[in-house]
Scaffold this motif. Structure first.
Motif, PDB file in Angstrom:
ATOM      1  N   VAL A  10       0.954  -1.221   0.209  1.00 36.33           N
ATOM      2  CA  VAL A  10       0.034   0.034   0.018  1.00 36.33           C
ATOM      3  C   VAL A  10       1.071   1.013   0.113  1.00 36.33           C
ATOM      4  O   VAL A  10       0.384   2.293  -0.223  1.00 36.33           O
ATOM      5  CB  VAL A  10      -0.847   0.051   1.390  1.00 36.33           C
ATOM      6  CG1 VAL A  10      -1.806   1.486   1.325  1.00 36.33           C
ATOM      7  CG2 VAL A  10      -1.954  -1.202   0.907  1.00 36.33           C
ATOM      8  N   LYS A 179     -11.620  -0.507   1.813  1.00 33.76           N
ATOM      9  CA  LYS A 179     -11.924  -1.791   2.084  1.00 33.76           C
ATOM     10  C   LYS A 179     -11.220  -2.426   0.833  1.00 33.76           C
ATOM     11  O   LYS A 179     -10.719  -3.470   0.982  1.00 33.76           O
ATOM     12  CB  LYS A 179     -13.618  -1.854   2.177  1.00 33.76           C
ATOM     13  CG  LYS A 179     -13.751  -3.435   2.345  1.00 33.76           C
ATOM     14  CD  LYS A 179     -15.264  -3.328   2.617  1.00 33.76           C
ATOM     15  CE  LYS A 179     -15.804  -5.005   2.551  1.00 33.76           C
ATOM     16  NZ  LYS A 179     -17.212  -5.043   2.918  1.00 33.76           N
ATOM     17  N   GLU A 180     -11.474  -1.814  -0.376  1.00 32.56           N
ATOM     18  CA  GLU A 180     -11.239  -2.497  -1.534  1.00 32.56           C
ATOM     19  C   GLU A 180      -9.775  -2.549  -1.622  1.00 32.56           C
ATOM     20  O   GLU A 180      -9.091  -3.673  -2.170  1.00 32.56           O
ATOM     21  CB  GLU A 180     -11.838  -1.674  -2.888  1.00 32.56           C
ATOM     22  CG  GLU A 180     -13.299  -1.388  -2.822  1.00 32.56           C
ATOM     23  CD  GLU A 180     -14.001  -0.794  -1.576  1.00 32.56           C
ATOM     24  OE1 GLU A 180     -13.483   0.300  -1.027  1.00 32.56           O
ATOM     25  OE2 GLU A 180     -15.247  -1.007  -1.413  1.00 32.56           O
ATOM     26  N   GLU A 181      -8.852  -1.498  -1.108  1.00 27.09           N
ATOM     27  CA  GLU A 181      -7.535  -1.751  -1.215  1.00 27.09           C
ATOM     28  C   GLU A 181      -7.048  -3.012  -0.337  1.00 27.09           C
ATOM     29  O   GLU A 181      -5.980  -3.710  -0.555  1.00 27.09           O
ATOM     30  CB  GLU A 181      -6.950  -0.454  -0.495  1.00 27.09           C
ATOM     31  CG  GLU A 181      -7.064   0.748  -1.645  1.00 27.09           C
ATOM     32  CD  GLU A 181      -6.519   1.925  -1.104  1.00 27.09           C
ATOM     33  OE1 GLU A 181      -5.835   2.708  -1.802  1.00 27.09           O
ATOM     34  OE2 GLU A 181      -6.610   2.377  -0.035  1.00 27.09           O
ATOM     35  N   LEU A 183      -8.673  -5.761   0.588  1.00 22.72           N
ATOM     36  CA  LEU A 183      -8.871  -6.959  -0.104  1.00 22.72           C
ATOM     37  C   LEU A 183      -8.233  -7.336  -1.305  1.00 22.72           C
ATOM     38  O   LEU A 183      -7.809  -8.143  -1.767  1.00 22.72           O
ATOM     39  CB  LEU A 183     -10.495  -7.000  -0.463  1.00 22.72           C
ATOM     40  CG  LEU A 183     -11.627  -6.678   0.494  1.00 22.72           C
ATOM     41  CD1 LEU A 183     -12.922  -6.621   0.232  1.00 22.72           C
ATOM     42  CD2 LEU A 183     -11.525  -8.291   1.515  1.00 22.72           C
ATOM     43  N   GLN A 184      -7.976  -6.351  -2.264  1.00 22.14           N
ATOM     44  CA  GLN A 184      -6.965  -6.129  -3.324  1.00 22.14           C
ATOM     45  C   GLN A 184      -5.664  -6.883  -2.869  1.00 22.14           C
ATOM     46  O   GLN A 184      -5.014  -7.786  -3.223  1.00 22.14           O
ATOM     47  CB  GLN A 184      -6.800  -5.156  -3.961  1.00 22.14           C
ATOM     48  CG  GLN A 184      -5.812  -5.176  -5.183  1.00 22.14           C
ATOM     49  CD  GLN A 184      -5.627  -3.794  -5.808  1.00 22.14           C
ATOM     50  OE1 GLN A 184      -6.405  -2.955  -5.737  1.00 22.14           O
ATOM     51  NE2 GLN A 184      -4.639  -3.736  -6.881  1.00 22.14           N
ATOM     52  N   VAL A 185      -4.856  -6.210  -1.714  1.00 18.71           N
ATOM     53  CA  VAL A 185      -3.781  -6.696  -1.324  1.00 18.71           C
ATOM     54  C   VAL A 185      -3.731  -8.178  -0.762  1.00 18.71           C
ATOM     55  O   VAL A 185      -2.846  -8.809  -1.052  1.00 18.71           O
ATOM     56  CB  VAL A 185      -3.243  -5.663  -0.270  1.00 18.71           C
ATOM     57  CG1 VAL A 185      -2.146  -6.226   0.671  1.00 18.71           C
ATOM     58  CG2 VAL A 185      -3.030  -4.309  -0.913  1.00 18.71           C
ATOM     59  N   ALA A 187      -5.814 -10.418  -1.930  1.00 23.79           N
ATOM     60  CA  ALA A 187      -6.042 -11.328  -3.051  1.00 23.79           C
ATOM     61  C   ALA A 187      -4.554 -11.587  -3.569  1.00 23.79           C
ATOM     62  O   ALA A 187      -4.335 -12.628  -4.387  1.00 23.79           O
ATOM     63  CB  ALA A 187      -7.108 -10.712  -3.992  1.00 23.79           C
ATOM     64  N   GLU A 188      -3.850 -10.657  -3.757  1.00 25.39           N
ATOM     65  CA  GLU A 188      -2.398 -10.683  -4.380  1.00 25.39           C
ATOM     66  C   GLU A 188      -1.503 -11.268  -3.731  1.00 25.39           C
ATOM     67  O   GLU A 188      -0.460 -11.570  -4.121  1.00 25.39           O
ATOM     68  CB  GLU A 188      -1.838  -8.994  -4.639  1.00 25.39           C
ATOM     69  CG  GLU A 188      -3.021  -8.455  -5.912  1.00 25.39           C
ATOM     70  CD  GLU A 188      -2.629  -6.981  -5.813  1.00 25.39           C
ATOM     71  OE1 GLU A 188      -1.467  -6.450  -5.438  1.00 25.39           O
ATOM     72  OE2 GLU A 188      -3.247  -6.303  -6.900  1.00 25.39           O
ATOM     73  N   HIS A 189      -1.469 -11.327  -2.210  1.00 25.72           N
ATOM     74  CA  HIS A 189      -0.610 -11.906  -1.305  1.00 25.72           C
ATOM     75  C   HIS A 189      -1.061 -12.896  -0.694  1.00 25.72           C
ATOM     76  O   HIS A 189      -1.749 -12.906   0.364  1.00 25.72           O
ATOM     77  CB  HIS A 189      -0.010 -10.793  -0.546  1.00 25.72           C
ATOM     78  CG  HIS A 189       0.650  -9.877  -1.328  1.00 25.72           C
ATOM     79  ND1 HIS A 189       1.916  -9.866  -1.886  1.00 25.72           N
ATOM     80  CD2 HIS A 189       0.409  -8.569  -1.787  1.00 25.72           C
ATOM     81  CE1 HIS A 189       2.174  -8.763  -2.403  1.00 25.72           C
ATOM     82  NE2 HIS A 189       1.359  -8.117  -2.427  1.00 25.72           N
TER      83      HIS A 189
END
Length: 195
Positions: A10, A179-181, A183-185, A187-189
């Motif tokens: 982030v 919240k979206e950031e 969940l994205q992190v 999902a990527e890790h």
């Protein structure tokens, strides 16, 4: 581990603070007449409600193995983000949320405690155990910090139990996460998980 993937991905600045919960630590190294070194360590920790008063004393001659070396000596990289300290914290938050446990400091945030969180930062705590910074997915603007202590049997060199000593909501810091950031992190890790 000083920073988890969340803080790196982030690009946020992580400010780690230590909760003041009445802890005192004294250590003295004494050399006697024959030249051997005696290390005496005393840690006294008292919570404000008077419910707990834990004292650890070590009075050995020679080298003393720090308790955090016993606690974390076998940890692999993956263990820092998935361990009994975090599971103990999750159970504690669930108990406060459901009313089984009472925590005056968390009472105003009781509704948020039932949601999922992601670990932001973990590190061994100088007072023993693990210091955990975490963020709730549905309450992403606030950073929380918890001290989870573990009891150590020095004879068998094993951890025998865990307890949450404190959970503090950092009212001064806004993580500027959504919240979206989060969940994205996650999902990527795959090493990260929602608790």
């Amino acid at each position: 581990m000083k920073n988890t993937i969340v803080s790196k991905a982030v690009g946020a600045t992580v400010v780690v603070f230590l909760a003041a919960c009445g802890q005192n630590k004294t250590e003295a190294k004494l050399t006697n007449e024959n030249g051997s070194v005696e290390v005496v360590t005393q840690t006294t920790e008292t919570e404000s409600d008077g419910a707990r008063n834990i004292t650890e004393n070590t009075g050995n001659t020679g080298t003393v193995e720090p308790l955090n070396d016993i606690r974390f000596g076998g940890f692999q990289e993956k263990d820092w983000l998935d361990n009994e300290y975090i599971r103990t914290l999750r159970r504690y938050l669930d108990d406060v949320h459901s009313g089984k446990e009472r925590d005056e400091g968390l009472e105003p945030y009781k509704q948020e405690l039932g949601g999922k969180f992601v670990v932001w930062n973990v590190e061994p705590y100088l007072a023993g155990g693990l210091l955990i910074n975490f963020v709730f997915v549905d309450w992403p603007e606030k950073m929380l910090t918890s001290s989870v202590y573990s009891f150590v049997n020095e004879d068998t060199k094993t951890v025998t139990g865990y307890t949450v000593r404190s959970v503090i909501v950092d009212e001064e810091t806004n993580t500027e996460l959504t919240k979206e950031e989060i969940l994205q992190v996650v999902a990527e890790h795959p090493e990260l998980r929602l608790w």
